[in-house]
Design a protein around this motif. Structure first.
Motif, short mmCIF file in Angstrom:
data_model
loop_
_atom_site.label_atom_id
_atom_site.label_comp_id
_atom_site.label_asym_id
_atom_site.label_seq_id
_atom_site.Cartn_x
_atom_site.Cartn_y
_atom_site.Cartn_z
N ASP A 67 0.84 -1.19 0.00
CA ASP A 67 0.00 0.00 0.00
C ASP A 67 0.88 1.25 0.00
OD1 ASP A 67 1.03 -0.02 2.51
OD2 ASP A 67 -0.90 -0.13 3.56
N GLU A 68 0.30 2.38 0.30
CA GLU A 68 1.02 3.64 0.26
C GLU A 68 2.13 3.71 1.29
OE1 GLU A 68 1.70 7.45 -1.40
OE2 GLU A 68 0.43 5.79 -2.04
N LEU A 69 1.96 3.01 2.41
CA LEU A 69 2.97 2.99 3.47
C LEU A 69 3.92 1.82 3.34
CD1 LEU A 69 0.68 3.98 6.50
CD2 LEU A 69 2.11 5.46 5.06
N ARG A 70 3.95 1.17 2.17
CA ARG A 70 4.84 0.05 1.86
C ARG A 70 4.55 -1.17 2.73
NH1 ARG A 70 5.09 3.73 -1.17
NH2 ARG A 70 6.95 4.66 -2.10
N ARG A 71 3.30 -1.30 3.18
CA ARG A 71 2.92 -2.48 3.96
C ARG A 71 2.43 -3.59 3.04
NH1 ARG A 71 -1.11 0.65 7.97
NH2 ARG A 71 -1.88 1.20 5.89
N ASP A 72 2.82 -4.79 3.35
CA ASP A 72 2.43 -5.94 2.54
C ASP A 72 0.93 -6.17 2.67
OD1 ASP A 72 2.22 -8.22 1.10
OD2 ASP A 72 3.71 -9.37 2.22
N LEU A 73 0.22 -6.09 1.56
CA LEU A 73 -1.23 -6.26 1.59
C LEU A 73 -1.62 -7.70 1.91
CD1 LEU A 73 -2.34 -4.07 -1.44
CD2 LEU A 73 -2.58 -3.56 0.99
N ALA A 74 -0.77 -8.65 1.61
CA ALA A 74 -1.08 -10.04 1.93
C ALA A 74 -1.22 -10.24 3.44
CB ALA A 74 0.00 -10.97 1.37
N VAL A 75 -0.38 -9.53 4.21
CA VAL A 75 -0.49 -9.62 5.66
C VAL A 75 -1.81 -9.03 6.13
CG1 VAL A 75 0.57 -8.92 7.84
CG2 VAL A 75 2.01 -9.55 5.89
N ILE A 236 -8.85 -1.64 4.53
CA ILE A 236 -7.91 -1.66 3.40
C ILE A 236 -8.51 -0.94 2.20
CG2 ILE A 236 -6.68 -3.15 1.79
CD1 ILE A 236 -6.46 -5.23 4.01
N LEU A 237 -9.77 -1.18 1.91
CA LEU A 237 -10.43 -0.48 0.81
C LEU A 237 -10.56 1.01 1.09
CD1 LEU A 237 -13.24 -3.06 -0.08
CD2 LEU A 237 -11.17 -2.57 -1.37
N HIS A 238 -10.75 1.38 2.34
CA HIS A 238 -10.80 2.80 2.70
C HIS A 238 -9.47 3.48 2.42
CE1 HIS A 238 -11.44 6.50 4.94
NE2 HIS A 238 -10.37 6.21 5.68
N ASP A 239 -8.37 2.83 2.81
CA ASP A 239 -7.05 3.40 2.53
C ASP A 239 -6.80 3.50 1.02
OD1 ASP A 239 -6.63 3.51 5.23
OD2 ASP A 239 -5.52 1.61 5.33
N ALA A 240 -7.28 2.50 0.27
CA ALA A 240 -7.13 2.56 -1.18
C ALA A 240 -7.89 3.73 -1.77
CB ALA A 240 -7.61 1.24 -1.81
N SER A 241 -9.08 4.01 -1.22
CA SER A 241 -9.85 5.15 -1.72
C SER A 241 -9.21 6.48 -1.35
CB SER A 241 -11.28 5.08 -1.16
OG SER A 241 -12.04 6.20 -1.54
N ARG A 248 -4.70 5.58 -9.87
CA ARG A 248 -3.29 5.28 -10.13
C ARG A 248 -3.09 3.89 -10.71
NH1 ARG A 248 -1.05 6.40 -4.29
NH2 ARG A 248 0.86 5.56 -5.19
N GLY A 249 -4.17 3.13 -10.85
CA GLY A 249 -4.07 1.80 -11.43
C GLY A 249 -3.50 0.75 -10.49
N LEU A 250 -3.59 0.98 -9.19
CA LEU A 250 -3.07 0.01 -8.21
C LEU A 250 -4.14 -1.02 -7.93
CD1 LEU A 250 -1.32 2.55 -5.78
CD2 LEU A 250 -0.40 1.45 -7.84
N TRP A 251 -4.35 -1.91 -8.88
CA TRP A 251 -5.44 -2.89 -8.77
C TRP A 251 -5.20 -3.88 -7.64
CZ3 TRP A 251 -3.77 -7.84 -9.17
CH2 TRP A 251 -2.56 -8.07 -9.83
N TRP A 252 -3.94 -4.18 -7.31
CA TRP A 252 -3.64 -5.14 -6.25
C TRP A 252 -4.05 -4.63 -4.88
CZ3 TRP A 252 -0.01 -2.63 -9.26
CH2 TRP A 252 0.72 -1.62 -8.64
N TRP A 253 -4.34 -3.34 -4.78
CA TRP A 253 -4.79 -2.75 -3.52
C TRP A 253 -6.31 -2.84 -3.37
CZ3 TRP A 253 -2.62 2.67 -1.84
CH2 TRP A 253 -2.83 2.85 -0.47
N ILE A 254 -7.02 -3.07 -4.46
CA ILE A 254 -8.49 -3.04 -4.46
C ILE A 254 -9.09 -4.44 -4.61
CG2 ILE A 254 -10.53 -2.08 -5.60
CD1 ILE A 254 -8.72 0.20 -6.58
N LEU A 255 -8.58 -5.20 -5.57
CA LEU A 255 -9.20 -6.49 -5.90
C LEU A 255 -9.10 -7.53 -4.77
CD1 LEU A 255 -8.36 -7.01 -9.68
CD2 LEU A 255 -10.50 -6.26 -8.64
#
Length: 285
Positions: A67-75, A236-241, A248-255
């Motif tokens: 994400d924006e803070l370089r945190r692993d979204l898988a975690v 997570i979706l709130h942070d993506a919004s 920005r096309g960061l689909w891995w943050w939304i899907l």
């Protein structure tokens, strides 16, 4: 003139974070040692820095991206799974048990008691749940435990209506009349003879109610009203919004969180329908 054009082309094609450390004519990192000095000011003077890292250009990728803070979204997805199950199962169990006991008591007692209890049920049922949840989250608090309590308050009314109608049919059976003639109290008859007859419906209702609780909590978190201390899928979706992941096309943050919400909801819906078909023979035809 040609050199200026090439230099300008190279300058505009290199990201700003890489331009600081590279030769713009060759687009290669300059050799040598880089020293970064940071001055931190604090009133008390008790500043400590532990395990500091320097990330250049976001070149840190997890299993599902960062994400924006370089945190692993898988975690975040993995931690959000038990939280979603906790919210969904807790809310569904609490609301089903509350609505079941409330509806069975109203239907069994009948007359004035039934009329008063069901009018209160109609008042709660007529209230718009989502606006009230937003108001309660803003005024009282957005703790995840408070949200679970709010969802239970607005989730039992539908179960109460169905269980009331079923209790009114059960209380006309002969063994219920026999229990009354033997002098058994109403509470004993309700918990010993009426509620056990509704257990199959109870289990199916719990499974079907889980997706509604999960999606409602995700909606509140997406609006920024969830508990920010827990990495739920809605958070997570709130942070993506907030950080414009879609633009920005960061689909891995939304899907991934969206897919997990959909898969979990569908799984419990299928479980609920399967249990309903097992306990209700009419649905097998």
């Amino acid at each position: 003139m040609k050199t200026v054009f090439c230099s300008h082309f190279l300058l505009t094609s290199i990201p700003s974070q890489n331009l600081v450390f590279s030769d713009p004519d060759q687009n290669k990192a300059l050799q040598g040692h880089y020293v970064f000095k940071a001055k931190i000011y604090d009133v008390d003077g008790n500043i400590t820095s532990d395990q500091s890292t320097f990330v250049l250009g976001g070149k840190v990728y997890g299993l599902m991206g960062t994400d924006e803070l370089r945190r692993d979204l898988a975690v975040g997805i993995l931690w959000g799974t038990p939280l979603a199950l906790f919210i969904g199962i807790t809310v569904s169990i609490g609301s089903v048990i509350l609505g079941l006991v409330y509806g069975v008591f109203a239907g069994f007692k009948g007359k004035t008691t039934d009329e008063a209890l069901m009018r209160f049920n109609d008042i709660i049922y007529a209230m718009p749940a989502l606006p009230l949840l937003i108001i309660l989250a803003v005024t009282i608090g957005n703790s995840i435990f408070l949200i679970v309590g709010f969802l239970v308050i607005f989730g039992w009314v539908g179960i109460a209506k169905v269980s009331r109608s079923m209790a009114m049919q059960i209380k006309t059976l002969q063994y219920i009349e026999a229990s009354k003639l033997m002098g058994q109290k109403d509470f004993k008859i309700i918990f010993k003879h009426v509620l056990p007859q509704l257990l199959p419906y109870t289990f199916a209702s719990i499974a079907i109610s889980v997706p509604a609780a999960i999606t409602t909590e995700a909606g509140l978190s997406f609006l920024g009203l969830g508990d920010p201390t827990f990495p739920t899928w809605g958070q997570i979706l709130h942070d993506a919004s907030v950080y414009g992941a879609a633009e920005r096309g960061l689909w891995w943050w939304i899907l991934p969180p969206g897919i997990m919400i959909a898969i979990t909801g569908l799984a419990f819906v299928f479980i609920g329908h399967a249990m309903d078909a097992i306990v209700n023979p009419k649905l097998r035809r």
